[in-house]
Scaffold this motif. Sequence first.
Motif, mmCIF file in Angstrom:
data_model
loop_
_atom_site.group_PDB
_atom_site.id
_atom_site.type_symbol
_atom_site.label_atom_id
_atom_site.label_comp_id
_atom_site.label_asym_id
_atom_site.label_seq_id
_atom_site.Cartn_x
_atom_site.Cartn_y
_atom_site.Cartn_z
ATOM 1 N N GLU A 54 30.549 45.817 25.812
ATOM 2 C CA GLU A 54 31.279 45.922 27.004
ATOM 3 C C GLU A 54 30.238 46.086 28.357
ATOM 4 O OE1 GLU A 54 34.614 48.757 29.387
ATOM 5 O OE2 GLU A 54 33.992 49.109 27.183
ATOM 6 N N ALA A 55 29.230 46.687 28.127
ATOM 7 C CA ALA A 55 28.219 47.046 29.103
ATOM 8 C C ALA A 55 27.443 45.491 29.368
ATOM 9 C CB ALA A 55 27.323 48.092 28.769
ATOM 10 N N ILE A 56 27.239 44.911 28.140
ATOM 11 C CA ILE A 56 26.298 43.587 28.498
ATOM 12 C C ILE A 56 27.258 42.656 28.986
ATOM 13 C CG2 ILE A 56 25.329 41.765 27.124
ATOM 14 C CD1 ILE A 56 24.039 43.784 25.296
ATOM 15 N N GLN A 57 28.344 42.531 28.640
ATOM 16 C CA GLN A 57 29.408 41.681 29.311
ATOM 17 C C GLN A 57 29.678 41.668 30.613
ATOM 18 O OE1 GLN A 57 32.576 41.524 26.581
ATOM 19 N NE2 GLN A 57 31.956 39.971 25.219
ATOM 20 N N ALA A 58 29.968 42.992 31.070
ATOM 21 C CA ALA A 58 30.127 43.456 32.400
ATOM 22 C C ALA A 58 29.098 43.045 33.585
ATOM 23 C CB ALA A 58 30.635 44.915 32.358
ATOM 24 N N THR A 59 27.881 43.356 32.687
ATOM 25 C CA THR A 59 26.631 43.403 33.738
ATOM 26 C C THR A 59 26.466 41.855 33.857
ATOM 27 O OG1 THR A 59 25.673 45.551 32.951
ATOM 28 C CG2 THR A 59 24.294 43.770 34.015
ATOM 29 N N GLY A 60 26.415 40.919 32.896
ATOM 30 C CA GLY A 60 26.465 39.416 32.964
ATOM 31 C C GLY A 60 27.230 38.745 33.865
ATOM 32 N N SER A 61 28.558 39.475 33.781
ATOM 33 C CA SER A 61 29.582 38.784 34.925
ATOM 34 C C SER A 61 29.172 39.157 36.096
ATOM 35 C CB SER A 61 31.033 39.565 34.549
ATOM 36 O OG SER A 61 31.425 39.130 33.429
ATOM 37 N N ARG A 62 29.016 40.490 36.270
ATOM 38 C CA ARG A 62 28.387 40.843 37.807
ATOM 39 C C ARG A 62 27.263 39.984 38.488
ATOM 40 N NH1 ARG A 62 29.511 46.049 36.041
ATOM 41 N NH2 ARG A 62 27.246 46.631 35.596
ATOM 42 N N GLU A 63 26.186 39.716 37.370
ATOM 43 C CA GLU A 63 25.079 39.059 37.802
ATOM 44 C C GLU A 63 25.458 37.624 38.273
ATOM 45 O OE1 GLU A 63 22.152 39.971 38.679
ATOM 46 O OE2 GLU A 63 22.489 41.965 37.979
ATOM 47 N N GLY A 64 26.204 37.093 37.330
ATOM 48 C CA GLY A 64 26.919 35.402 37.611
ATOM 49 C C GLY A 64 27.414 35.465 39.125
ATOM 50 N N ALA A 65 28.241 36.406 39.298
ATOM 51 C CA ALA A 65 29.077 36.448 40.622
ATOM 52 C C ALA A 65 28.095 36.650 41.861
ATOM 53 C CB ALA A 65 30.068 37.667 40.869
#
Length: 339
Positions: free
Chosen positions: A223-234
């Motif tokens: 969950e932490a990796i996916q959330a951080t990846g989404s934020r960085e992509g945004a």
Amino acid sequence: AMLSRKMLPVVVIVAMLSLNALAGESKPPGPVIENIEPDAIPMPGGAAVTIRGTGFNKLDATKMKVTFGGKPAPTFEVISAEEIRAVAPKLETEGLKVVEVINPDGQSDKFEVFRYGDEPGIMPAIFRQFKAIWAFIRADRSHIIYPLLAMSILAVAWTVHCLLVVRQSQILPEGVRAALFRHITHNNLRAALNVCDRNECVLSRVVVAGLRKAGEGDAAIREAIQATGSREGARLQQKISYLSNIGTIAPMLGLLGTVWGMILAFQAHAGIAENFPQTTLLMAAVSTAMNTTAAGLIVGIPAMAFYFFLRGRPLQLMTELEVASEEAVHAFENRGKAK
């Protein structure tokens, strides 16, 4: 009667201020030299040159002055409020000379890169271009050109920033990627954290989010990796979107300047602005309208072009980031199992 005597000084002051304001408003615009053709003549002078700009006083041309290097032109003719044809006088020395146009009311403008002698080198030529750009800016009466100039500087700076930041080496460096997954697979989390500290990039921030959840189970790590990846992509998409904003706003500002110039033109044509040479005002207003339109498009078109050019990069890198995030999740799930 007593009240009237007390109010008399106030009335006099207000009247004087009003007269001063009207006098300031009725003063015609001064001359603005935009360019001179040709901008270089052979020694010792005597060549015919054309001075173009705005605000030249054709109605009282006999009292105007045109000087080259401080020396009056032997002959000149004011063709219109936008054009003067003159003969350059003989000067003793070659080099850059100041050309000045002085209206009968004392208002003047200078063009500082007119040259006597051989063709100038690259630096004077560059300076001449900057002089022409500055004359273009000064000719604008709506002052909308200044925010457009600021936006052009911002667009150039942000384009360079995006070209430097939105790159493979800044987001998913291959060496860092291999080292991180190797350390995580061997359950060497301290070494993985050291790699992240030494190499600041998007992948490092994604992996650090997983490392912080290492003691809470695989679900928390995922969950932490996916959330951080989404934020960085945004964040990557947002960086590029600023160029789109500039490309949209700049032409709208140019359109505002166009409308403002048309308002001034219609006022001049209707004779609202009294004591002004009507032709000069009309041409200056149309020039304002065209200048701001051109400036808005000059800023907006490159900004949108670079936006479309750069827009594909974040999409590709986001896809690779999602793949790398899944690899990181699998590495965490399989840590300690490698032989």
